[in-house]
Design a protein around this motif. Structure first.
Motif, PDB file in Angstrom:
ATOM      1  N   ARG A   1     -10.353  -7.160 -10.393  1.00  0.00           N
ATOM      2  CA  ARG A   1     -10.691  -5.858  -9.816  1.00  0.00           C
ATOM      3  C   ARG A   1     -12.046  -5.879  -9.111  1.00  0.00           C
ATOM      4  O   ARG A   1     -12.385  -4.951  -8.381  1.00  0.00           O
ATOM      5  CB  ARG A   1     -10.685  -4.785 -10.912  1.00  0.00           C
ATOM      6  CG  ARG A   1      -9.300  -4.508 -11.484  1.00  0.00           C
ATOM      7  CD  ARG A   1      -9.345  -3.414 -12.545  1.00  0.00           C
ATOM      8  NE  ARG A   1      -9.800  -2.159 -12.006  1.00  0.00           N
ATOM      9  CZ  ARG A   1      -9.035  -1.292 -11.330  1.00  0.00           C
ATOM     10  NH1 ARG A   1      -7.764  -1.582 -11.096  1.00  0.00           N
ATOM     11  NH2 ARG A   1      -9.531  -0.156 -10.900  1.00  0.00           N
TER      12      ARG A   1
ATOM     13  N   THR B   1       0.834  -1.204   0.000  1.00  0.00           N
ATOM     14  CA  THR B   1       0.000   0.000   0.000  1.00  0.00           C
ATOM     15  C   THR B   1       0.865   1.249   0.000  1.00  0.00           C
ATOM     16  O   THR B   1       0.576   2.224  -0.711  1.00  0.00           O
ATOM     17  CB  THR B   1      -0.932   0.005   1.232  1.00  0.00           C
ATOM     18  OG1 THR B   1      -1.746  -1.158   1.208  1.00  0.00           O
ATOM     19  CG2 THR B   1      -1.816   1.240   1.247  1.00  0.00           C
TER      20      THR B   1
ATOM     21  N   LEU C   1       3.548  -5.624  -6.478  1.00  0.00           N
ATOM     22  CA  LEU C   1       3.842  -4.188  -6.532  1.00  0.00           C
ATOM     23  C   LEU C   1       5.290  -3.873  -6.160  1.00  0.00           C
ATOM     24  O   LEU C   1       5.819  -2.832  -6.531  1.00  0.00           O
ATOM     25  CB  LEU C   1       2.895  -3.414  -5.602  1.00  0.00           C
ATOM     26  CG  LEU C   1       1.540  -3.016  -6.189  1.00  0.00           C
ATOM     27  CD1 LEU C   1       0.593  -2.574  -5.086  1.00  0.00           C
ATOM     28  CD2 LEU C   1       1.716  -1.906  -7.225  1.00  0.00           C
TER      29      LEU C   1
ATOM     30  N   TYR D   1      -7.280   1.682  -7.539  1.00  0.00           N
ATOM     31  CA  TYR D   1      -7.203   0.305  -7.071  1.00  0.00           C
ATOM     32  C   TYR D   1      -6.230  -0.501  -7.919  1.00  0.00           C
ATOM     33  O   TYR D   1      -6.226  -0.372  -9.150  1.00  0.00           O
ATOM     34  CB  TYR D   1      -8.588  -0.354  -7.125  1.00  0.00           C
ATOM     35  CG  TYR D   1      -9.654   0.393  -6.361  1.00  0.00           C
ATOM     36  CD1 TYR D   1      -9.444   0.769  -5.031  1.00  0.00           C
ATOM     37  CD2 TYR D   1     -10.869   0.726  -6.954  1.00  0.00           C
ATOM     38  CE1 TYR D   1     -10.416   1.454  -4.327  1.00  0.00           C
ATOM     39  CE2 TYR D   1     -11.851   1.402  -6.253  1.00  0.00           C
ATOM     40  CZ  TYR D   1     -11.619   1.772  -4.938  1.00  0.00           C
ATOM     41  OH  TYR D   1     -12.588   2.452  -4.238  1.00  0.00           O
ATOM     42  N   ALA D   2      -5.445  -1.333  -7.262  1.00  0.00           N
ATOM     43  CA  ALA D   2      -4.494  -2.194  -7.958  1.00  0.00           C
ATOM     44  C   ALA D   2      -4.723  -3.646  -7.568  1.00  0.00           C
ATOM     45  O   ALA D   2      -4.494  -4.020  -6.414  1.00  0.00           O
ATOM     46  CB  ALA D   2      -3.054  -1.780  -7.630  1.00  0.00           C
ATOM     47  N   SER D   3      -5.218  -4.446  -8.512  1.00  0.00           N
ATOM     48  CA  SER D   3      -5.248  -5.887  -8.286  1.00  0.00           C
ATOM     49  C   SER D   3      -3.839  -6.429  -8.541  1.00  0.00           C
ATOM     50  O   SER D   3      -2.956  -5.690  -8.984  1.00  0.00           O
ATOM     51  CB  SER D   3      -6.273  -6.547  -9.216  1.00  0.00           C
ATOM     52  OG  SER D   3      -5.988  -6.252 -10.563  1.00  0.00           O
TER      53      SER D   3
ATOM     54  N   MET E   1       2.254   2.327  -3.369  1.00  0.00           N
ATOM     55  CA  MET E   1       1.300   3.124  -4.142  1.00  0.00           C
ATOM     56  C   MET E   1       1.248   4.561  -3.635  1.00  0.00           C
ATOM     57  O   MET E   1       1.319   5.518  -4.409  1.00  0.00           O
ATOM     58  CB  MET E   1      -0.088   2.495  -4.061  1.00  0.00           C
ATOM     59  CG  MET E   1      -0.197   1.117  -4.688  1.00  0.00           C
ATOM     60  SD  MET E   1      -1.857   0.391  -4.472  1.00  0.00           S
ATOM     61  CE  MET E   1      -2.857   1.496  -5.486  1.00  0.00           C
TER      62      MET E   1
ATOM     63  N   GLY F   1      -1.766  -7.054  -6.363  1.00  0.00           N
ATOM     64  CA  GLY F   1      -0.935  -6.205  -5.510  1.00  0.00           C
ATOM     65  C   GLY F   1       0.285  -6.879  -4.929  1.00  0.00           C
ATOM     66  O   GLY F   1       1.224  -6.207  -4.499  1.00  0.00           O
TER      67      GLY F   1
ATOM     68  N   ASN G   1      -5.079  -1.903  -2.689  1.00  0.00           N
ATOM     69  CA  ASN G   1      -4.588  -2.998  -3.520  1.00  0.00           C
ATOM     70  C   ASN G   1      -5.041  -4.311  -2.897  1.00  0.00           C
ATOM     71  O   ASN G   1      -5.360  -4.371  -1.709  1.00  0.00           O
ATOM     72  CB  ASN G   1      -3.065  -2.958  -3.668  1.00  0.00           C
ATOM     73  CG  ASN G   1      -2.339  -3.340  -2.395  1.00  0.00           C
ATOM     74  OD1 ASN G   1      -1.960  -4.500  -2.186  1.00  0.00           O
ATOM     75  ND2 ASN G   1      -2.151  -2.354  -1.510  1.00  0.00           N
TER      76      ASN G   1
END
Length: 236
Positions: free
Chosen positions: A141, A17, A174, A167-169, A20, A171, A135
């Protein structure tokens, strides 16, 4: 302008998180905006007691003496607040939920009708505009449906504007060096600059932020391989 990020990840600064949030805030800083990144993991915030002292005995003041007052003071002059969290059981983290409950201190015990005729508690101050950022470890999503509905209701209830939902699927990757992930983080930086400059995201940026990092079948396969390896290492 000032942007305050409320990071509800249990991993704090080491979580996906925060990857991001940092990328977004980097873009905002480029635009000359003051930014504050608050990690709830590092704060002492008790559960709301629903005693309503902040409504009836000492209006606007919470009876609990912890770090919540400090955070609220940092938010008071903010133009934008980012609510950031990983997905847990299709919802926001427990830490962010406790934080949100404690914002009761900023509400009035009186009700009023909003523009659509629905009752809500009146706020005692103008709340900053909101950005929702999250995320999840899954590839789809669709897992953001609950928090998307929730944050839209929150913005309505506190009578503020929801500027963006990011929003980030997938995640779990990342923190990788995949070109697609690095490109996504560059787009998040652009998003931060756009919001700091225009209080909105362009349609092009929105579309780029919705793209997958890798195909679902590859992500699922690699996730299984990761779990297999972790279990093997712990058992051996």
């Amino acid at each position: 302008m000032k942007i305050v990020a409320i990071n509800g990840s249990h991993k704090g600064e080491h979580g996906n998180t925060n990857i991001m949030v940092n990328a977004f805030l980097k873009g905002a800083k480029i635009a000359g905006v003051k930014t504050v990144n608050i990690f709830l993991k590092e704060k002492e915030i008790e559960h709301c007691r629903a005693c309503k002292v902040c409504w009836f005995k000492n209006p606007g003041k919470c009876i609990i003496k912890d770090d919540m007052a400090e955070i609220i003071s940092l938010m008071d002059d903010a133009d934008i607040v980012i609510l950031a969290t990983p997905i847990y059981f299709d919802n926001i983290s427990s830490m962010l939920n406790v934080f949100m409950d404690r914002l009761m201190v900023k509400a009035s015990p009186y009700w009023g009708n909003d523009s659509q005729g629905e009752c809500r508690h009146l706020t005692t101050h103008k709340f900053p505009k909101i950005i929702m950022m999250s995320n999840c470890g899954y590839p789809e999503r669709a897992h953001f449906q609950v928090i998307s509905h929730w944050i839209q209701r929150v913005a309505r209830n506190i009578n503020t504007e929801l500027l963006a939902e990011i929003y980030a699927s997938e995640g779990a990757i990342l923190n990788s060096k995949l070109d697609s992930v690095l490109s996504y983080l560059d787009t998040l930086q652009i998003a931060g600059t756009e919001v700091a400059t225009n209080m909105s995201l362009t349609e092009e940026t929105k579309k780029l932020l919705e793209q997958k990092f890798i195909p679902d079948e590859i992500y699922i396969r690699e996730a299984k391989k990761f779990v297999d390896n972790m279990l093997k290492d712990n058992i051996s």
